[in-house]
Enzyme design. Sequence first.
Site, PDB file in Angstrom:
ATOM      1  N   ASP A   1       1.613   3.598  -4.610  1.00  0.00           N
ATOM      2  CA  ASP A   1       2.549   4.833  -4.227  1.00  0.00           C
ATOM      3  C   ASP A   1       3.833   5.154  -4.959  1.00  0.00           C
ATOM      4  OD1 ASP A   1       4.354   2.625  -3.413  1.00  0.00           O
ATOM      5  OD2 ASP A   1       4.021   3.574  -0.746  1.00  0.00           O
TER       6      ASP A   1
ATOM      7  N   GLU B   1       1.462  -0.843  -1.125  1.00  0.00           N
ATOM      8  CA  GLU B   1       3.162  -0.001  -1.192  1.00  0.00           C
ATOM      9  C   GLU B   1       3.851  -1.386  -2.375  1.00  0.00           C
ATOM     10  OE1 GLU B   1       5.342   1.418   0.840  1.00  0.00           O
ATOM     11  OE2 GLU B   1       6.395   0.845  -0.694  1.00  0.00           O
TER      12      GLU B   1
ATOM     13  N   THR C   1       6.129   6.688  -0.028  1.00  0.00           N
ATOM     14  CA  THR C   1       4.752   6.459   0.440  1.00  0.00           C
ATOM     15  C   THR C   1       4.340   8.376   0.784  1.00  0.00           C
ATOM     16  OG1 THR C   1       5.963   4.560   1.277  1.00  0.00           O
ATOM     17  CG2 THR C   1       3.635   4.896   2.058  1.00  0.00           C
TER      18      THR C   1
HETATM   19  C1  GP9 Z   1       6.947   2.829   6.435  1.00  0.00           C
HETATM   20  C2  GP9 Z   1       6.089   2.761   4.949  1.00  0.00           C
HETATM   21  C3  GP9 Z   1       7.024   2.466   3.980  1.00  0.00           C
HETATM   22  O1  GP9 Z   1       5.897   3.278   7.209  1.00  0.00           O
HETATM   23  O2  GP9 Z   1       5.392   4.261   4.657  1.00  0.00           O
HETATM   24  O3  GP9 Z   1       7.376   4.066   3.564  1.00  0.00           O
HETATM   25  P1  GP9 Z   1       8.243   4.238   2.100  1.00  0.00           P
HETATM   26  O4  GP9 Z   1       9.808   3.734   1.576  1.00  0.00           O
HETATM   27  O5  GP9 Z   1       7.703   2.959   0.949  1.00  0.00           O
HETATM   28  O6  GP9 Z   1       8.323   5.356   1.381  1.00  0.00           O
HETATM   29 MN    MN Z   2       5.965   2.724   0.075  1.00  0.00          MN
END
Ligand code: GP9
Ligand code: MN
Length: 652
Positions: free
Chosen positions: A474, A256, A300
């Site tokens: 990501d 993340e 993400t």
């Molecule tokens: C939530 C996570 C975060 O399930 O994938 O999403 P993002 O805000 O980074 O797109």
């Molecule tokens: Mn993300």
Amino acid sequence: MRNKLSSQINKPWTLFIGVILLFWLKMYAVYQTEFDLGIQNGMQSFLLVLNPISSLLLFFGFALFFKGRKRAWAILIIDFVLSFILYANVVYYRFFNDFITLPTVMHTNDAGELKDSAFALMQFSDAFYFIDTLLILSLILFKVIKPQVAMKKKKIALVFASAAVFFTVNLGLAEADRPELLTRAFDRTYIVKYLGQFNYQIFDAVTTVKSSSQSAFASSDDLTDVRNFVEANRTEPNPEYFGKAEGMNVIYISLESLQSFVIGREVDGQEVTPFLNSLIEDQNTFYFDNFFHQVGQGKTSDAEFMMANSLYPLPSGSVAMEKARNTYQAQPAILEQKGYSTASLHGNGKTFWNRDEMYKSFGIQKFFDSSYYDMNEEDVHNYGLKDKPFFEQSIPYLESLEQPFEAKMLTLSNHFPFTMDEGDVDFPTLETNDSVVNGYFQTAKYMDESIEQFFNDLKESGLYDNTMIVMYGDHYGISNNHNTAMSEVMGEEVGAYENAQLQRVPLFITAPGVEGKQVHEYGGHMDVRDTVLHLLGVETDDFISFGSDLLSEDHREIVPFRNGDFVTPEVTSVNEKCYANPTGEKVDAEACEQAGQFVEESLELSDKVVYGDLLRFYEPEGFTPVDRNDYNYTVDQMEPVQEDPAQEKEQK
Ligand code: GP9
Ligand code: MN
């Protein structure tokens, strides 16, 4: 005094014009203080002043159809709605560095889950954005505003006509400064800068409707250009690596918000990511240090989309929300048909980013979402389960999968606004004025620790030796709203060029038994599917892919960003300005021209596939189309998957 004020305000046009003037000022203040619109010349500065007028005349114009007390109420309601939209954009912008699009708000589930971040982004001084609304309300309540006389139809028509004239002049001047503004709208910032917030909102609504009608009119002929382009740009696999990881399990880990600038970096003499750093030297690991994220607004989910499909996410909104039901030939489906079992694991609700719909189209058999995890209060922060308990609790699910498997794991802790609970991590914080940047290093350290723990657990479970682990950042975590603090971190002024370089995210591929290396080729999310499939010994010739195997001898080193900017080893193009690498010196536009054409064509053709749902017209050889009905995440995922769902159905 009140009477004097009242008699002024109640002259036929005063209220109408006064409200528009106030709103106009407010919009200009937002442009200047909240949005980074990149004003480059006098014309653009002028258009910034001009652009609110047409839409304000248009929207407030509707109030003129009312007379008596209703007029003031109509003005109040219009003022409130417009203020609300403007403010929502302000908050959204602080987070995404982008403007709201219709598809993102239409999916209330996610809007609801985003609210935690939204509160962190609101400030007390934001009350300013509603001050004019409150003023009108008090003038109504204190009866300063008297019933308004009916307005002649002709006069109302004149207001709408002048809105049209203002808009036409505005658009004309904008097109003169930036040709094809509306036809090539890769970048929402341009539209807001040139045409204003509300005209942008109208434009977005029209685009959304257009996009949903696109697939209705698409036909198999539309695929010809796409296939020709993909064929002409196909990258042959490298025989040295093809099939080297054949038969292995694959675990994807979405890191993340992890950007490459933390890799190898120290704070007070301590490494931020000691474990990931050590992997760079690992003999079974490929580490890609010129790898970039290519996401759009879907963050993400866009990264997930690219990893699975080698298609670009959408220029606005998120493909997971808008096009989840399209036909895809995604990697999980490809591997499923090669005998793999497939799964996704995530410590958040299954509807976030519409994953429970999207995954079905990808051929993901099992989805272990937050309902499979112990989400006790202590272990949950921000969007969901913290990374350490997430990885720890995931082991039994991984062990339950039939091998070989492909499993995707999405981490969460290193997410905006980068906060942790007391005691989660022991790492020095930075001391810039920017708490987001300061916190980032601690949450990144926590993620690093969680991955080390996961690697150890995999080794203990015996899965490690037979599993290829693909870890990718990501998207960015630190947006360019934080350039000041980032300049401090990087020890150099961070401007447009440097910011583009900061879009590097780490990519690690660890495959025990396979000899890895550090790879300096330029690439991005789009390139991972072919790279991984080739390592697994799966031919990709028949699949529509806009990526290029990173390990191939003739890997293509052009990395398009979703907004049309791009990087190559030689040049970086940002907002159609061309810079030389690595000096960042501005150079002639010609130096960027060739790559620019490729970027434009790739994005355009990929969009055609996704908007038109064109893969429904194409069946790659040896691939059976995915039937979404074969996938169901409401059953107990710990049960083995039915061997042949098609047969099952026939028997019923
Ligand atoms: C939530 C996570 C975060 O399930 O994938 O999403 P993002 O805000 O980074 O797109
Ligand atoms: Mn993300």
